[in-house]
Design a protein around this motif. Structure first.
Motif, mmCIF file in Angstrom:
data_model
loop_
_atom_site.group_PDB
_atom_site.id
_atom_site.type_symbol
_atom_site.label_atom_id
_atom_site.label_comp_id
_atom_site.label_asym_id
_atom_site.label_seq_id
_atom_site.Cartn_x
_atom_site.Cartn_y
_atom_site.Cartn_z
ATOM 1 N N THR A 75 0.859 -1.175 0.000
ATOM 2 C CA THR A 75 0.000 0.000 0.000
ATOM 3 C C THR A 75 0.898 1.228 0.000
ATOM 4 O O THR A 75 1.822 1.327 0.813
ATOM 5 C CB THR A 75 -0.914 0.034 1.252
ATOM 6 N N THR A 76 0.619 2.161 -0.897
ATOM 7 C CA THR A 76 1.403 3.391 -0.964
ATOM 8 C C THR A 76 1.062 4.267 0.237
ATOM 9 O O THR A 76 -0.103 4.567 0.494
ATOM 10 C CB THR A 76 1.131 4.144 -2.278
ATOM 11 N N LEU A 77 2.093 4.667 0.963
ATOM 12 C CA LEU A 77 1.922 5.533 2.135
ATOM 13 C C LEU A 77 2.234 6.986 1.814
ATOM 14 O O LEU A 77 1.599 7.896 2.354
ATOM 15 C CB LEU A 77 2.844 5.079 3.267
ATOM 16 N N GLU A 78 3.231 7.192 0.977
ATOM 17 C CA GLU A 78 3.715 8.540 0.686
ATOM 18 C C GLU A 78 4.094 8.611 -0.784
ATOM 19 O O GLU A 78 4.718 7.694 -1.315
ATOM 20 C CB GLU A 78 4.944 8.805 1.570
ATOM 21 N N HIS A 79 3.739 9.689 -1.434
ATOM 22 C CA HIS A 79 4.080 9.891 -2.844
ATOM 23 C C HIS A 79 4.231 11.394 -3.069
ATOM 24 O O HIS A 79 3.268 12.097 -3.348
ATOM 25 C CB HIS A 79 2.993 9.297 -3.757
ATOM 26 N N LEU A 80 5.479 11.870 -2.901
ATOM 27 C CA LEU A 80 5.759 13.297 -3.016
ATOM 28 C C LEU A 80 6.721 13.517 -4.174
ATOM 29 O O LEU A 80 7.862 13.033 -4.146
ATOM 30 C CB LEU A 80 6.385 13.820 -1.717
ATOM 31 N N VAL A 93 6.902 5.918 -0.715
ATOM 32 C CA VAL A 93 7.058 4.898 0.317
ATOM 33 C C VAL A 93 5.851 3.977 0.282
ATOM 34 O O VAL A 93 4.714 4.439 0.196
ATOM 35 C CB VAL A 93 7.186 5.529 1.726
ATOM 36 N N VAL A 94 6.126 2.657 0.343
ATOM 37 C CA VAL A 94 5.058 1.665 0.411
ATOM 38 C C VAL A 94 5.228 0.824 1.666
ATOM 39 O O VAL A 94 6.335 0.606 2.142
ATOM 40 C CB VAL A 94 5.015 0.750 -0.835
#
Length: 165
Positions: A75-80, A93-94
């Motif tokens: 699951t994708t947690l962060e995508h900046l 971050v996954v």
């Protein structure tokens, strides 16, 4: 006494792409089977990476032909996204959701200049189960380091040749 930090495996590669383009390509799990051997993507092919987006990678000798294999749910947690102009590092971050691997993994894309960026692929993953986490993370790390190095080498070769988008 504070807990020990997780065991991290990390590889990096300088690529001939601006950070924004490199980030868009390398963080898209739908493209990962091009660089990770014997692996297929399972998830909604119309959904781009974003926080909360779940997907699965299946790896094994027959995985690309639809056979069962090693299942890695994430699951994708962060995508900046990065910014070359503002010298902002991009980060994806996954969370590893099992059933076999747990932990986190990520891709950081560091702007170098208008035409180059450094891609850093890292994993803090371990096998689920009764084994001591620190010991099994180190053992899993040996395999992951090789897989990450190969994947980034293939990605770098593809973009150096002006490969697929």
């Amino acid at each position: 006494m504070s807990p020990r930090p997780p065991h991290r495996v990390e590889v990096s590669r300088l690529v001939p792409l601006d950070a924004e383009t490199a980030f868009a390509r390398v963080t898209d799990p739908r493209l990962h089977p091009r660089w990770i051997p014997l692996t297929r993507f399972e998830g909604d092919p119309t959904v781009a990476p974003a926080p909360g987006v779940a997907f699965t990678m299946v790896s094994g000798p027959g995985a690309r032909r639809g056979r069962d294999g090693f299942v890695d749910r994430m699951t994708t947690l962060e995508h900046l996204a990065p910014s070359t102009e503002d010298a902002v590092v991009g980060r994806n971050v996954v969370r590893k959701d099992g059933p076999a691997l747990l932990g986190t993994a990520g891709l950081d894309v560091v702007p170098v200049d208008e035409h180059r960026s450094r891609v850093v692929w890292w994993e803090e993953a371990y096998l689920a189960g009764p084994w001591p986490r620190r010991l099994n993370a180190a053992a899993v790390g040996v395999f992951l380091r090789g897989m990450l190095a190969l994947a980034l080498w293939r990605f770098g070769r593809e973009v150096s040749r002006g490969g697929r988008r």
